[in-house]
Design an enzyme around this catalytic site. Structure first.
Site, PDB file in Angstrom:
ATOM      1  N   GLU A 111     -43.051 -27.958 -41.185  1.00  0.00           N
ATOM      2  CA  GLU A 111     -44.311 -27.217 -41.156  1.00  0.00           C
ATOM      3  C   GLU A 111     -44.035 -25.716 -41.222  1.00  0.00           C
ATOM      4  OE1 GLU A 111     -46.773 -28.208 -37.768  1.00  0.00           O
ATOM      5  OE2 GLU A 111     -48.450 -27.022 -38.537  1.00  0.00           O
TER       6      GLU A 111
ATOM      7  N   ASN B 229     -54.917 -33.480 -41.539  1.00  0.00           N
ATOM      8  CA  ASN B 229     -53.999 -33.760 -40.435  1.00  0.00           C
ATOM      9  C   ASN B 229     -54.765 -33.647 -39.131  1.00  0.00           C
ATOM     10  OD1 ASN B 229     -51.309 -33.608 -38.857  1.00  0.00           O
ATOM     11  ND2 ASN B 229     -52.318 -31.685 -38.297  1.00  0.00           N
ATOM     12  N   GLU B 230     -54.560 -34.589 -38.249  1.00  0.00           N
ATOM     13  CA  GLU B 230     -55.194 -34.556 -36.923  1.00  0.00           C
ATOM     14  C   GLU B 230     -56.650 -34.100 -37.063  1.00  0.00           C
ATOM     15  OE1 GLU B 230     -52.709 -32.671 -33.902  1.00  0.00           O
ATOM     16  OE2 GLU B 230     -51.222 -34.257 -34.139  1.00  0.00           O
TER      17      GLU B 230
ATOM     18  N   GLU C 109     -45.952 -38.088 -37.101  1.00  0.00           N
ATOM     19  CA  GLU C 109     -45.471 -37.079 -36.140  1.00  0.00           C
ATOM     20  C   GLU C 109     -45.048 -37.804 -34.873  1.00  0.00           C
ATOM     21  OE1 GLU C 109     -47.756 -33.504 -35.354  1.00  0.00           O
ATOM     22  OE2 GLU C 109     -48.414 -33.439 -37.457  1.00  0.00           O
TER      23      GLU C 109
ATOM     24  N   TYR D 262     -46.337 -38.012 -29.254  1.00  0.00           N
ATOM     25  CA  TYR D 262     -45.177 -37.242 -28.795  1.00  0.00           C
ATOM     26  C   TYR D 262     -44.753 -37.718 -27.413  1.00  0.00           C
ATOM     27  CZ  TYR D 262     -45.733 -33.837 -32.579  1.00  0.00           C
ATOM     28  OH  TYR D 262     -45.784 -33.234 -33.813  1.00  0.00           O
TER      29      TYR D 262
HETATM   30  O1  AHR Z   1     -45.736 -30.609 -34.688  1.00  0.00           O
HETATM   31  C1  AHR Z   1     -46.487 -29.601 -34.093  1.00  0.00           C
HETATM   32  C2  AHR Z   1     -47.982 -29.876 -34.151  1.00  0.00           C
HETATM   33  O2  AHR Z   1     -48.280 -31.010 -33.382  1.00  0.00           O
HETATM   34  C3  AHR Z   1     -48.560 -30.181 -35.489  1.00  0.00           C
HETATM   35  O3  AHR Z   1     -48.855 -29.042 -36.223  1.00  0.00           O
HETATM   36  C4  AHR Z   1     -49.808 -30.927 -35.155  1.00  0.00           C
HETATM   37  O4  AHR Z   1     -50.191 -31.847 -36.146  1.00  0.00           O
HETATM   38  C5  AHR Z   1     -49.476 -31.604 -33.836  1.00  0.00           C
HETATM   39  O5  AHR Z   1     -50.459 -31.441 -32.904  1.00  0.00           O
END
Ligand code: AHR
Length: 511
Positions: free
Chosen positions: A49, A196-197, A316, A260
């Site tokens: 990114e 995205n998101e 992600e 995450y």
């Molecule tokens: O990876 C960092 C961020 O985490 C990304 O930009 C976003 O898609 C997610 O929230």
């Protein structure tokens, strides 16, 4: 009575020793006679990114830099990524994607307009790395590109133009522009996602609204062989998956999932290197949540798509810690320890084992951001423990997944217990590869491998481990965590026996 207790005592002591030494009988049965789905090499994908020093400084330093480069791409990084056999790179974001207007990043660099990177530190983005640079970089490292379109602040026309600019071989204003900018032939870009998101930084939409918007974008995402991706759920938002599959499944090839591992909480995530065994345990436990997420999201997908046409793409994932002290909080720069190696190994095992539905994953992120493969500081480059796990696991790319049964002991911390072992297996060119993580940071695990359908004649292996749970590789220092040969697996009456050291990630290959 007395006689019996005399016999029992040594037995109890022996059993205690066995469990302390990790000699407890763990068994992994590998069904080499029942190969399953292909483990799509895209499961080993990366994410780059416009954030911190992932692109600028990490991949791209510009042609005038005194850091050795080719067309502005760092030679040391390109070499390391080629060795990793990176199959796929997702770009330009992330949250950045829904602020990105691709026409800002084409044409002569001097004429490209600068913008503010509103999500990541408010820094100036000069757009010197744009579409041509990204696609040339992918060609250089031999990876497939995956482009995320701007839905949050873009238009359908802008998205359609971008696809035409990149992929069309016909004559049109967009292809004329591409040729004027120096690229005669189109690029072969298969993977495109609409936003995205979109539940968060990509527009804060409701699933019903995004499902309709996705259908609109998908109608204009046109190019032969294109793979259309919908922006999927945040972790356990199963309603998001339900609505998207119900309302838009016929127009997508894949749908994403983001999760995450946050060892602490989102306000205080914890240090990447300063942590104790309790935090190690919590990190492992939270990583194993991926198994539940993939299983439950897959079950919803199965309901609407029993033939498994739509891929679940975990585009992600990875560890998210507090930034390193003294660094820009908007740059998400964190160190990477043996704990990250373990988290990578566990997640990749989960994806391999669900290869029938999981067709892609993209660790966040490739360089200098979150759980990276590579860290750079000016001219220096460090390969992280995560890099070595990806290098070890690349034997699974495009191999056939083998079903496995794991019978193992528990790793316990206080009142909580998790399986001490995570594993997955595959076969390619007659070689069975098994990757195993021993989550227990204190005890080794003795494991017998019963490989059904293979007459094993030779055994080889590799290992990633270190002497401390928080060992890491740093600039200007000898590597503390690397990959070495593992010679501890032995043939034993048709089975393979191995003692997997505490806190290690191991590859065993059999043929
Ligand atoms: O990876 C960092 C961020 O985490 C990304 O930009 C976003 O898609 C997610 O929230």
């Amino acid at each position: 009575m007395k006689k019996t207790s005399r016999l029992w005592l040594p037995m109890i002591v022996l059993l205690m020793n066995i469990s302390l030494l990790g000699i407890a009988q763990n068994k992994i049965i590998i069904h080499a006679d029942q190969p399953g789905s292909k483990i799509d090499k895209a499961i080993y994908g990366q994410f780059a990114e416009h954030l911190g020093h992932c692109i600028y400084g990490g991949i791209y330093v510009g042609e005038k830099s005194d850091i050795p480069n080719t067309y502005g791409f760092r030679l040391d990084v390109v070499g390391a990524l080629k060795e990793l056999k990176v199959p796929l790179v997702r770009w330009p974001g992330g949250c950045f994607a829904d602020t990105y207007h691709w026409k800002d990043g084409i044409g002569p660099k001097a004429d490209r307009s600068s913008i503010i990177n509103v999500h990541w530190g408010g820094v100036t983005e000069d757009n010197s790395f744009g579409t041509h640079e990204f696609l040339n970089f992918c060609e250089l490292i031999g990876a497939d590109p995956y482009i995320c379109l701007n839905v949050g602040s873009g238009t359908v026309q802008e998205a359609a133009d971008w696809i035409e600019y990149v992929t069309s071989s016909n004559e049109s204003p967009m292809t004329k522009l591409r040729k004027k900018n120096g690229r005669e032939k189109p690029w072969n870009v298969k993977y495109w996602s609409a936003g995205n998101e979109t539940w968060g930084c990509g527009g804060n939409m409701r699933p019903e609204y995004y499902a309709d918007l996705y259908r609109q974008y998908a109608s204009y995402m046109r190019a032969p062989g294109i793979y259309k991706i919908a922006s999927g759920a945040n972790a356990d938002d199963y309603n998001w998956m339900e609505v998207l599959m119900r309302d838009a499944r016929g127009m997508m090839n894949g749908i994403s999932l983001h999760y995450y591992t946050v060892a602490g909480d989102w306000n205080k995530k914890g240090s990447a290197t300063q942590f104790d065994e309790n935090v190690w345990f919590t990190t492992m436990q939270k990583t194993l949540k991926m198994e539940e997420l993939v299983t439950k999201h897959s079950a919803i997908m199965d309901k609407y798509d029993p033939s498994k046409n739509v891929g679940l793409l975990v585009d992600e994932w990875g560890n998210w810690f507090d930034v390193e002290p003294g660094t820009n909080p908007g740059f998400l720069f964190q160190q990477n320890s043996l704990r990250d190696a373990m988290v990578a190994g566990i997640n990749l095992n989960i994806f391999n084992n669900h290869a029938d539905r999981v067709r892609m994953s993209n660790i966040a992120q490739m360089i200098n951001v979150l759980q990276s493969m590579i860290l750079t500081k000016d001219k220096e480059m460090v390969l992280t423990p995560t890099y070595y796990v990806f290098k070890m696991y690349n034997v699974h790319q495009d191999a056939k997944m083998l079903p496995i049964e794991i019978k193992c002991g528990k790793y316990t911390s206080g009142a909580n217990s998790i399986d001490a072992i995570s594993a997955s297996a595959s076969v390619k060119d007659g070689i069975v590869s098994v990757t195993i993580c021993n989550l227990n940071p204190v005890n080794s695990q003795a494991i017998s491998f019963d490989v059904q359908g293979l007459k094993t004649a030779t055994v080889t292996g590799k290992i990633v481990t270190a002497n401390k749970i928080n060992a890491f590789n740093d600039f200007g220092k000898k590597e503390e965590v690397t990959m070495t040969d593992f010679n501890n697996a032995k043939l034993n009456k048709g089975m393979v026996d191995a003692t997997i050291p505490a806190k290690s990630v191991v590859l065993i290959q059999l043929k």
